[in-house]
Scaffold this motif. Structure first.
Motif, short mmCIF file in Angstrom:
data_model
loop_
_atom_site.label_atom_id
_atom_site.label_comp_id
_atom_site.label_asym_id
_atom_site.label_seq_id
_atom_site.Cartn_x
_atom_site.Cartn_y
_atom_site.Cartn_z
N THR A 73 42.49 50.76 42.41
CA THR A 73 41.74 49.96 41.75
C THR A 73 41.56 50.43 40.30
O THR A 73 42.68 50.95 39.89
CB THR A 73 40.23 50.11 42.32
N ASP B 283 31.34 49.83 44.32
CA ASP B 283 32.20 49.19 45.76
C ASP B 283 32.12 50.04 46.85
O ASP B 283 31.75 49.46 48.07
CB ASP B 283 33.41 48.58 45.26
N ASP C 93 37.01 46.63 51.77
CA ASP C 93 37.71 45.50 51.18
C ASP C 93 39.06 45.51 51.70
O ASP C 93 39.79 44.62 51.11
CB ASP C 93 37.50 45.35 49.74
N GLU C 94 39.82 46.27 52.77
CA GLU C 94 40.84 46.30 53.23
C GLU C 94 40.69 47.11 54.49
O GLU C 94 40.08 48.00 54.86
CB GLU C 94 42.05 46.75 52.41
N LYS D 98 42.86 46.60 44.37
CA LYS D 98 41.37 45.89 44.74
C LYS D 98 40.64 45.96 43.27
O LYS D 98 40.90 46.88 42.51
CB LYS D 98 40.91 46.71 45.55
N LEU D 99 40.00 44.83 43.14
CA LEU D 99 39.22 44.60 41.93
C LEU D 99 37.67 44.31 42.25
O LEU D 99 37.43 43.70 43.39
CB LEU D 99 39.77 43.58 41.18
N LYS E 148 34.35 42.32 42.13
CA LYS E 148 34.09 40.91 42.10
C LYS E 148 34.24 40.42 40.67
O LYS E 148 34.48 39.43 40.24
CB LYS E 148 32.67 40.40 42.77
N GLU F 115 37.50 40.06 39.37
CA GLU F 115 38.28 39.38 39.90
C GLU F 115 39.09 38.09 39.13
O GLU F 115 40.08 37.55 39.31
CB GLU F 115 38.07 38.85 41.23
N PRO F 116 38.05 37.35 38.38
CA PRO F 116 38.85 36.16 37.67
C PRO F 116 39.52 36.69 36.72
O PRO F 116 40.37 35.67 36.21
CB PRO F 116 37.03 35.68 36.86
N HIS F 117 39.60 38.08 36.13
CA HIS F 117 40.58 38.22 35.33
C HIS F 117 41.97 39.23 35.89
O HIS F 117 42.67 39.77 35.13
CB HIS F 117 40.01 39.38 34.14
N ARG F 118 42.12 39.00 37.30
CA ARG F 118 43.16 39.66 37.73
C ARG F 118 44.58 39.74 37.12
O ARG F 118 45.26 40.40 36.70
CB ARG F 118 43.37 39.13 39.18
N GLU G 272 46.54 42.78 35.87
CA GLU G 272 47.81 43.09 36.59
C GLU G 272 48.92 43.29 35.52
O GLU G 272 49.74 44.20 35.47
CB GLU G 272 47.97 42.10 37.62
#
Length: 317
Positions: free
Chosen positions: A35, A251, A278-279, A289-290, A292, A295-298, A302
């Protein structure tokens, strides 16, 4: 009193790819979670541990490619010790020679056989031969056979100006008991399992530590759940006059932090919810894994992160 041994240890590294190669290939630990640093999402937060990602087995890193080396001194972790079966020390001594790992000859401390070594960033580590460790969960990550695999933490040693204040918190809040002393080092133990040993070494007048590559950032102790964590935080403030931060959701556990009297950053981390939240457990560490809120900035995150060795993407076992 509840069992409150070590939950995880977090350290600082240089190259992320080199860090993954050393801990997954050379040491054969499992990549439990890949992460990012929630407070600095341009940086990985890499978690290594045993087969199940158990509390007490988790060694984590913030890798910053161009970070300056740390300096050992008072107010920080002197050494992080990992437990292996008694029969494994010979295997590891030969492996360190073959892999070019900086290490010292096996020695005896507190009646235990100890093999000190360094990681590529100079972090001080040791393998400790522990009777019965062969019965604990093992991860076979490549060419380290399960019978020789690292089982989790034995404990940590802290280098301190004065051990009294730290000792009071270990015994009064975390359930450790003073065992005995060897020279300037006093051993505290919470049980016979993973992360149950803390050694306090008094070094009055020594230089203070300096953060950097190879240095431990913080040590996290276990709390079963939020209620136990809150009770521990309340006792820290009421009895020891040490306040904690507000709770932070990481998390995989929830955390509060405080600076103990010797200057080391301590954390209290809950055992719940764990790394399989989460997995699936058999796919731990396979993908980034990010949280929440990130997540919009994945795509941007990356793109900014450096590539990692294949060992991180495809755990073996």
């Amino acid at each position: 009193m509840a069992h409150n041994g070590i939950h995880h240890v977090t350290a600082i590294a240089g190259s992320a790819r080199r860090n993954v190669d050393f801990y997954t290939r050379v040491l054969g630990m499992r990549m439990v979670k890949k992460t990012v640093n929630f407070d600095d999402p341009g940086t990985y937060h890499l978690y290594y541990g045993d087969r199940d990602g158990s509390p007490g087995s988790i060694l984590t890193f913030f890798p910053w490619a161009h970070v300056a080396p740390g300096r050992l001194g008072v107010g920080e972790t002197q050494e992080t010790a990992l437990r292996v079966p008694e029969s494994a020390i010979g295997f590891w001594t030969h492996r360190f020679v073959a892999q070019g790992v900086r290490h010292e000859a096996p020695e005896t401390r507190f009646g235990e056989t100890v093999l000190p070594f360094r990681d590529p960033d100079g972090m001080r580590l040791a393998l400790v031969a522990v009777p019965g460790a062969e019965a604990e969960p093992a991860w076979s990550g490549g060419d380290v056979p399960a019978e020789h695999a690292i089982r989790g933490f034995h404990g940590v040693s802290l280098l301190l100006e004065d051990i009294a204040g730290t000792a009071a918190i270990l015994t009064g809040v975390f359930g450790y008991a003073e065992e005995r002393a060897e020279g300037a080092t006093t051993r505290f133990r919470a049980g016979d399992g993973m992360g149950d040993v803390i050694d306090l070494r008094a070094a009055p007048g020594f230089l203070p530590g300096r953060p950097g590559a190879g240095a431990v950032h913080h040590i996290a102790f276990r709390a079963a759940d939020d209620a136990e964590q809150a009770a521990m935080a309340e006792k820290l403030a009421r009895v020891h006059g040490v306040p904690t931060t507000e709770q932070k959701d990481r998390d995989y556990f929830r955390s509060v932090y405080f600076r103990e009297p010797g200057g080391v950053l301590f954390e209290i981390a809950t055992d719940v919810p764990g790394f399989a939240v989460d997995e699936p457990a058999d796919e731990l560490g396979r993908s980034l894994k990010l949280p929440k809120f990130l997540e919009p900035h994945r795509a941007r995150i990356e793109a900014a992160l450096p590539p990692l060795a294949d060992a991180a993407a495809e755990p073996v076992g």
